[in-house]
Design a protein around this motif. Sequence first.
Motif, short mmCIF file in Angstrom:
data_model
loop_
_atom_site.label_atom_id
_atom_site.label_comp_id
_atom_site.label_asym_id
_atom_site.label_seq_id
_atom_site.Cartn_x
_atom_site.Cartn_y
_atom_site.Cartn_z
N LYS A 553 -13.59 28.84 35.80
CA LYS A 553 -14.06 29.20 34.47
C LYS A 553 -12.94 29.06 33.45
CE LYS A 553 -17.64 32.50 35.85
NZ LYS A 553 -18.05 33.92 35.79
N LYS A 554 -11.73 29.49 33.85
CA LYS A 554 -10.59 29.42 32.92
C LYS A 554 -10.26 27.97 32.58
CE LYS A 554 -5.90 31.17 32.35
NZ LYS A 554 -4.80 31.95 32.99
N ARG A 555 -10.25 27.08 33.61
CA ARG A 555 -9.95 25.67 33.37
C ARG A 555 -11.02 25.04 32.46
NH1 ARG A 555 -9.06 25.39 39.01
NH2 ARG A 555 -10.98 24.15 39.21
N GLN A 556 -12.26 25.39 32.71
CA GLN A 556 -13.34 24.82 31.89
C GLN A 556 -13.24 25.29 30.45
OE1 GLN A 556 -15.27 22.51 32.89
NE2 GLN A 556 -16.66 22.36 31.12
N ALA A 557 -12.87 26.55 30.26
CA ALA A 557 -12.73 27.10 28.90
C ALA A 557 -11.62 26.37 28.15
CB ALA A 557 -12.45 28.59 28.97
N GLU A 558 -10.51 26.07 28.83
CA GLU A 558 -9.41 25.35 28.19
C GLU A 558 -9.85 23.94 27.78
OE1 GLU A 558 -6.56 26.43 27.22
OE2 GLU A 558 -6.92 28.47 28.04
N LYS A 559 -10.61 23.29 28.64
CA LYS A 559 -11.11 21.95 28.32
C LYS A 559 -12.01 21.97 27.09
CE LYS A 559 -11.01 19.98 33.00
NZ LYS A 559 -11.86 19.41 34.09
N MET A 560 -12.88 22.97 27.04
CA MET A 560 -13.81 23.06 25.92
C MET A 560 -13.07 23.34 24.61
SD MET A 560 -17.07 25.09 27.56
CE MET A 560 -18.00 24.96 26.03
N LYS A 561 -12.07 24.23 24.66
CA LYS A 561 -11.27 24.52 23.47
C LYS A 561 -10.57 23.26 22.98
CE LYS A 561 -10.34 29.41 24.44
NZ LYS A 561 -9.28 30.41 24.76
N ALA A 562 -9.98 22.50 23.92
CA ALA A 562 -9.27 21.28 23.53
C ALA A 562 -10.23 20.26 22.91
CB ALA A 562 -8.57 20.68 24.75
N ALA A 563 -11.42 20.14 23.50
CA ALA A 563 -12.40 19.19 22.97
C ALA A 563 -12.86 19.58 21.58
CB ALA A 563 -13.60 19.09 23.93
N TRP A 564 -13.13 20.87 21.39
CA TRP A 564 -13.61 21.33 20.09
C TRP A 564 -12.50 21.24 19.03
CZ3 TRP A 564 -18.38 21.62 18.69
CH2 TRP A 564 -19.38 21.88 19.63
N ARG A 565 -11.26 21.51 19.46
CA ARG A 565 -10.13 21.44 18.52
C ARG A 565 -9.95 19.98 18.04
NH1 ARG A 565 -6.64 23.26 21.66
NH2 ARG A 565 -6.99 25.46 21.17
N LYS A 566 -10.04 19.04 18.96
CA LYS A 566 -9.88 17.63 18.63
C LYS A 566 -10.98 17.17 17.67
CE LYS A 566 -9.58 13.06 20.77
NZ LYS A 566 -9.62 12.30 22.05
N LYS A 567 -12.21 17.59 17.97
CA LYS A 567 -13.33 17.21 17.10
C LYS A 567 -13.18 17.81 15.71
CE LYS A 567 -18.38 17.22 16.93
NZ LYS A 567 -19.62 17.64 17.62
N HIS A 568 -12.71 19.05 15.63
CA HIS A 568 -12.52 19.72 14.35
C HIS A 568 -11.46 19.03 13.51
CE1 HIS A 568 -12.35 22.94 11.40
NE2 HIS A 568 -11.05 23.01 11.59
N GLU A 569 -10.37 18.62 14.17
CA GLU A 569 -9.30 17.92 13.45
C GLU A 569 -9.76 16.57 12.93
OE1 GLU A 569 -6.16 17.78 16.23
OE2 GLU A 569 -5.52 19.88 15.97
N GLN A 570 -10.57 15.87 13.73
CA GLN A 570 -11.08 14.59 13.28
C GLN A 570 -11.99 14.74 12.06
OE1 GLN A 570 -13.01 12.99 16.72
NE2 GLN A 570 -11.11 12.17 17.62
N ASN A 571 -12.84 15.77 12.10
CA ASN A 571 -13.72 16.02 10.96
C ASN A 571 -12.93 16.40 9.72
OD1 ASN A 571 -15.95 15.49 12.53
ND2 ASN A 571 -16.29 17.64 13.06
N LYS A 572 -11.83 17.15 9.94
CA LYS A 572 -10.99 17.59 8.82
C LYS A 572 -10.30 16.39 8.17
CE LYS A 572 -7.39 20.93 7.63
NZ LYS A 572 -6.46 21.96 8.16
N ASP A 573 -9.83 15.44 9.03
CA ASP A 573 -9.17 14.24 8.50
C ASP A 573 -10.14 13.38 7.70
OD1 ASP A 573 -6.85 15.07 9.66
OD2 ASP A 573 -7.10 13.85 11.48
N ASN A 574 -11.40 13.32 8.19
CA ASN A 574 -12.40 12.51 7.49
C ASN A 574 -12.82 13.15 6.18
OD1 ASN A 574 -12.33 10.65 9.55
ND2 ASN A 574 -14.01 11.59 10.67
#
Length: 574
Positions: A553-574
């Motif tokens: 569960k902990k590993r999956q949570a870290e993956k999800m956080k990283a994915a959402w953070r990356k998507k948020h940064e891309q949207n912010k740049d756009n």
Amino acid sequence: MRKINKIEPSAPVMPTRKKVAAYARVSEEKGRTLHSLSAQVSFYSKYIQTHREWEYAGVYADEGISGTTEDRDEFKRLLEDCDAGKIDIVLTKSISRFARNTVDLLQTVRHLRDIGVEVRFEKENINSMSGDGELMLSILASFAQEESRSTSENVKWAIRRNFQKGKPNSFCIYGYRWNGEHFVIEPEEAKIVKLIYDNFLKGMSAEQTEVQLEEMGVKSYTGGRFSNTSIRAILKNEKYTGNMLLQKGFIEDHITHKLKPNNGELPQYWVEDSHEAIIDLETYEKVQAEIARRRELGVFANPSINTTCFTSKIKCGNCGVSYRRSGKRQSKHSSDVYYIWTCQTKDRKGVSECSAKNIPEKILQGACAQVLGLEEFDEDFFLDQVEKVVVNGKDELIFHLHDGSVIPQHWKSTARKDWWTPEARAAKSAYSKKNPRSSGNITCFTGKINCSKCEQNLRRNTSPRVSGQKAHHWRCPPHTDCGHSGLEENMLKTISSDVLSIKEFDEGIFKEKVDSITVVSNTELLFQLKDGSKITKQWQFKRRQPAWSEERKKRQAEKMKAAWRKKHEQNKDN
């Protein structure tokens, strides 16, 4: 130290060849023949091809047309090809061959010069690209225009002299042939002329006679179809009485060449007994009286036009033209027609020309009955009392009665209520289910997958994955409690391909062959094909794996956080 020498290119650079075309024209005004035109075409074709520095781009030739530019098809094609870059130089014999209107000539030459096309006039030795070219063109074009006017006046003088002698200008008339001195009857055509007059006096319209002549296989003077316009012209032509009225029209402007009716501007000449008659004068006068009577009646004189008591009486307050009746079926399975009245300008040219509001016929009848104090609408009483009804704005009808009184009447449309019957609503609902409008969640499966328990169509749900892709599932509506698991869309495509015996899923084939899919249970799907056959397919949804450990569960949570953070940064740049 190395020594480097530059070797200059030895191959000669060939000059670009100019694309050269020629324009030729002969005019009937001076009696020039087709031989003259073919000679010009032949001359220019050889002349251009003898110059090695030129590339032949064709010869454009107009036959028997005046010097004005409006009706010269080949001249227009020449200009289009110049605009398209197909021509660099245009050769022509003289200014009068190119144009006799000074304004048209200068506008055309200036336009060609602006796009880099040179015009050379052989007779005048003028080049449009030279410094004094435009000055010379202006002077010489004025002479050419004056020559055209002088020629036109000479032709008019000759025609009018013939009128004074009782000789017509037009020698082509159905029913006769010109023998050089007068008209001679063509017997077979004369029978058709008599039939046309006889039909009209019997009450038949020109359109009805047109249909009859087509069924008989009768052709016009030129060998084409006998139109109702030609029939009306025959009914008005006094030459069939053996008499002639000359100079009924005249050409006012030698540049536009438009025929203007002679309403007293010039003398007319009545020539009696100039040739043998086909129609006696008494019959001809009866036909003219009937034409005047029908003109007064308007559309009511033509039995081929469907009319009602409202025809020609409903007027548009915006543009002043009459309203027109149109109708549509209330449903495909009903014979009832729902009629509305609309402004003809709006109907022909659109709302941009006239924004007058349409009026349902039932509303119009109700408003008329109310104004006339009737319990029910009466057509005869309406015709007897009402002169016209003017549609004013969006909600007002102004009644003009024969006694001179004017009565305004407000109205409110109930068109949607009248049209939107339970049958129409049900038909629309069924159509929408089978033909959903396009949106993000509309696919070939929309409206085709239904649940055997809740009897509802399954809906497409979209959810994001950690990888950034989207997962699509088809599920029953949220308010139902069917216990069915969602159908994964890719799995549904695989099963459908298997049912249809195709290697890869194809939306077109699916729509063409599959009528519906029923989810029977969590393990069974029933395909209903459009050919009437039914196919049952087993399917198995993936059950949830055993509960995750805390570490997973902990590993999956870290993956999800990283994915959402990356998507948020891309949207912010756009």
